[in-house]
Write a protein that holds these residues in place. Sequence first.
Motif, PDB file in Angstrom:
ATOM      1  N   LEU A   1       0.829  -1.201   0.000  1.00  0.00           N
ATOM      2  CA  LEU A   1       0.000   0.000   0.000  1.00  0.00           C
ATOM      3  C   LEU A   1       0.867   1.256   0.000  1.00  0.00           C
ATOM      4  O   LEU A   1       0.578   2.212  -0.722  1.00  0.00           O
ATOM      5  N   SER A   2       1.919   1.250   0.777  1.00  0.00           N
ATOM      6  CA  SER A   2       2.832   2.401   0.791  1.00  0.00           C
ATOM      7  C   SER A   2       3.490   2.588  -0.561  1.00  0.00           C
ATOM      8  O   SER A   2       3.628   3.717  -1.041  1.00  0.00           O
ATOM      9  N   ASN A   3       3.894   1.502  -1.181  1.00  0.00           N
ATOM     10  CA  ASN A   3       4.505   1.599  -2.504  1.00  0.00           C
ATOM     11  C   ASN A   3       3.507   2.100  -3.543  1.00  0.00           C
ATOM     12  O   ASN A   3       3.863   2.879  -4.430  1.00  0.00           O
ATOM     13  N   LEU A   4       2.260   1.664  -3.439  1.00  0.00           N
ATOM     14  CA  LEU A   4       1.224   2.133  -4.356  1.00  0.00           C
ATOM     15  C   LEU A   4       0.990   3.631  -4.188  1.00  0.00           C
ATOM     16  O   LEU A   4       0.854   4.368  -5.172  1.00  0.00           O
ATOM     17  N   LYS A   5       0.963   4.106  -2.943  1.00  0.00           N
ATOM     18  CA  LYS A   5       0.783   5.528  -2.687  1.00  0.00           C
ATOM     19  C   LYS A   5       1.946   6.337  -3.247  1.00  0.00           C
ATOM     20  O   LYS A   5       1.744   7.424  -3.806  1.00  0.00           O
ATOM     21  N   LEU A   6       3.169   5.840  -3.100  1.00  0.00           N
ATOM     22  CA  LEU A   6       4.325   6.523  -3.669  1.00  0.00           C
ATOM     23  C   LEU A   6       4.244   6.577  -5.191  1.00  0.00           C
ATOM     24  O   LEU A   6       4.559   7.595  -5.811  1.00  0.00           O
ATOM     25  N   PHE A   7       3.816   5.487  -5.800  1.00  0.00           N
ATOM     26  CA  PHE A   7       3.685   5.442  -7.255  1.00  0.00           C
ATOM     27  C   PHE A   7       2.622   6.419  -7.749  1.00  0.00           C
ATOM     28  O   PHE A   7       2.835   7.157  -8.715  1.00  0.00           O
ATOM     29  N   LEU A   8       1.465   6.438  -7.079  1.00  0.00           N
ATOM     30  CA  LEU A   8       0.411   7.375  -7.465  1.00  0.00           C
ATOM     31  C   LEU A   8       0.842   8.822  -7.230  1.00  0.00           C
ATOM     32  O   LEU A   8       0.496   9.714  -8.009  1.00  0.00           O
ATOM     33  N   GLY A   9       1.596   9.069  -6.179  1.00  0.00           N
ATOM     34  CA  GLY A   9       2.129  10.410  -5.940  1.00  0.00           C
ATOM     35  C   GLY A   9       3.067  10.840  -7.051  1.00  0.00           C
ATOM     36  O   GLY A   9       3.061  12.001  -7.477  1.00  0.00           O
ATOM     37  N   ALA A  10       3.889   9.905  -7.547  1.00  0.00           N
ATOM     38  CA  ALA A  10       4.780  10.218  -8.665  1.00  0.00           C
ATOM     39  C   ALA A  10       3.981  10.519  -9.932  1.00  0.00           C
ATOM     40  O   ALA A  10       4.329  11.437 -10.690  1.00  0.00           O
ATOM     41  N   ILE A  11       2.897   9.784 -10.148  1.00  0.00           N
ATOM     42  CA  ILE A  11       2.043  10.052 -11.311  1.00  0.00           C
ATOM     43  C   ILE A  11       1.409  11.437 -11.191  1.00  0.00           C
ATOM     44  O   ILE A  11       1.332  12.183 -12.178  1.00  0.00           O
ATOM     45  N   ILE A  12       0.969  11.806  -9.991  1.00  0.00           N
ATOM     46  CA  ILE A  12       0.386  13.124  -9.777  1.00  0.00           C
ATOM     47  C   ILE A  12       1.404  14.217 -10.080  1.00  0.00           C
ATOM     48  O   ILE A  12       1.088  15.235 -10.710  1.00  0.00           O
ATOM     49  N   ILE A  13       2.640  14.020  -9.654  1.00  0.00           N
ATOM     50  CA  ILE A  13       3.691  15.001  -9.923  1.00  0.00           C
ATOM     51  C   ILE A  13       3.949  15.111 -11.418  1.00  0.00           C
ATOM     52  O   ILE A  13       4.118  16.216 -11.954  1.00  0.00           O
ATOM     53  N   VAL A  14       3.956  13.995 -12.122  1.00  0.00           N
ATOM     54  CA  VAL A  14       4.171  14.023 -13.575  1.00  0.00           C
ATOM     55  C   VAL A  14       3.024  14.753 -14.265  1.00  0.00           C
ATOM     56  O   VAL A  14       3.256  15.566 -15.180  1.00  0.00           O
ATOM     57  N   VAL A  15       1.791  14.507 -13.831  1.00  0.00           N
ATOM     58  CA  VAL A  15       0.637  15.200 -14.424  1.00  0.00           C
ATOM     59  C   VAL A  15       0.756  16.705 -14.199  1.00  0.00           C
ATOM     60  O   VAL A  15       0.525  17.509 -15.114  1.00  0.00           O
ATOM     61  N   ALA A  16       1.142  17.113 -12.997  1.00  0.00           N
ATOM     62  CA  ALA A  16       1.281  18.541 -12.706  1.00  0.00           C
ATOM     63  C   ALA A  16       2.409  19.166 -13.522  1.00  0.00           C
ATOM     64  O   ALA A  16       2.262  20.286 -14.019  1.00  0.00           O
ATOM     65  N   LEU A  17       3.519  18.447 -13.679  1.00  0.00           N
ATOM     66  CA  LEU A  17       4.630  18.984 -14.467  1.00  0.00           C
ATOM     67  C   LEU A  17       4.271  19.089 -15.943  1.00  0.00           C
ATOM     68  O   LEU A  17       4.624  20.079 -16.606  1.00  0.00           O
ATOM     69  N   VAL A  18       3.589  18.106 -16.467  1.00  0.00           N
ATOM     70  CA  VAL A  18       3.188  18.150 -17.874  1.00  0.00           C
ATOM     71  C   VAL A  18       2.195  19.290 -18.095  1.00  0.00           C
ATOM     72  O   VAL A  18       2.275  20.010 -19.098  1.00  0.00           O
ATOM     73  N   ALA A  19       1.282  19.490 -17.161  1.00  0.00           N
ATOM     74  CA  ALA A  19       0.323  20.594 -17.293  1.00  0.00           C
ATOM     75  C   ALA A  19       1.038  21.941 -17.226  1.00  0.00           C
ATOM     76  O   ALA A  19       0.660  22.882 -17.928  1.00  0.00           O
ATOM     77  N   GLN A  20       2.065  22.025 -16.411  1.00  0.00           N
ATOM     78  CA  GLN A  20       2.790  23.290 -16.262  1.00  0.00           C
ATOM     79  C   GLN A  20       3.639  23.606 -17.495  1.00  0.00           C
ATOM     80  O   GLN A  20       3.689  24.738 -17.950  1.00  0.00           O
ATOM     81  N   PHE A  21       4.329  22.612 -18.006  1.00  0.00           N
ATOM     82  CA  PHE A  21       5.306  22.848 -19.064  1.00  0.00           C
ATOM     83  C   PHE A  21       4.855  22.307 -20.425  1.00  0.00           C
ATOM     84  O   PHE A  21       5.682  21.938 -21.248  1.00  0.00           O
ATOM     85  N   TYR A  22       3.549  22.276 -20.673  1.00  0.00           N
ATOM     86  CA  TYR A  22       3.038  21.818 -21.965  1.00  0.00           C
ATOM     87  C   TYR A  22       3.495  22.787 -23.050  1.00  0.00           C
ATOM     88  O   TYR A  22       3.608  23.995 -22.834  1.00  0.00           O
ATOM     89  N   ASN A  23       3.749  22.276 -24.236  1.00  0.00           N
ATOM     90  CA  ASN A  23       4.407  23.029 -25.292  1.00  0.00           C
ATOM     91  C   ASN A  23       3.580  24.189 -25.842  1.00  0.00           C
ATOM     92  O   ASN A  23       4.129  25.164 -26.323  1.00  0.00           O
ATOM     93  N   LYS A  24       2.271  24.122 -25.790  1.00  0.00           N
ATOM     94  CA  LYS A  24       1.423  25.163 -26.386  1.00  0.00           C
ATOM     95  C   LYS A  24       1.046  26.215 -25.354  1.00  0.00           C
ATOM     96  O   LYS A  24       1.098  25.989 -24.161  1.00  0.00           O
ATOM     97  N   LYS A  25       0.629  27.372 -25.835  1.00  0.00           N
ATOM     98  CA  LYS A  25       0.192  28.458 -24.961  1.00  0.00           C
ATOM     99  C   LYS A  25      -1.238  28.206 -24.489  1.00  0.00           C
ATOM    100  O   LYS A  25      -1.929  27.312 -24.966  1.00  0.00           O
TER     101      LYS A  25
END
Length: 94
Positions: free
Chosen positions: A47-71
Motif C-alpha cells: 500500500l505504501s509503494n502504491l501511494k508513492l507510485f500514485l504520488g509520482a504520477i500526480i507530480i508528472v501530471v502537474a509537471l506536464v500541465a505546467q510545461f506543456y508546449n502550447k500556450k
Amino acid sequence: MEEKKEESKNKNVKKANLLDHNSIKHILDESVSDIVTSRGYKEDVRLSNLKLFLGAIIIVVALVAQFYNKKFPENRDYLIGCIALYPFLLSIIA
C-alpha cells in the motif's frame, strides 16, 4: 542471569523528545513494528509503494500541465483534463 536481562533492556531503550509529537509517533510506530515482526508476521508495504507510485504520477501530471508546449488558449482542453485528473488521483491516495 539478571545482568544479561538488564543489558538487553538497556539496548532496546528508545528515547524521544516529549515535546515533539512527530518524534513520539515515530518511536511508537517503530515499537509496534518491532513487536509485530518479532511475533513472526511480515511487514506488508504494498500500500505504501502504491501511494508513492500514485504520488509520482500526480507530480508528472502537474509537471506536464505546467510545461506543456502550447500556450493557454490552445491547450485549454488539456489543462482541464489535468485539473480534473489531479483531485481524482489525490483522492485515491487518501
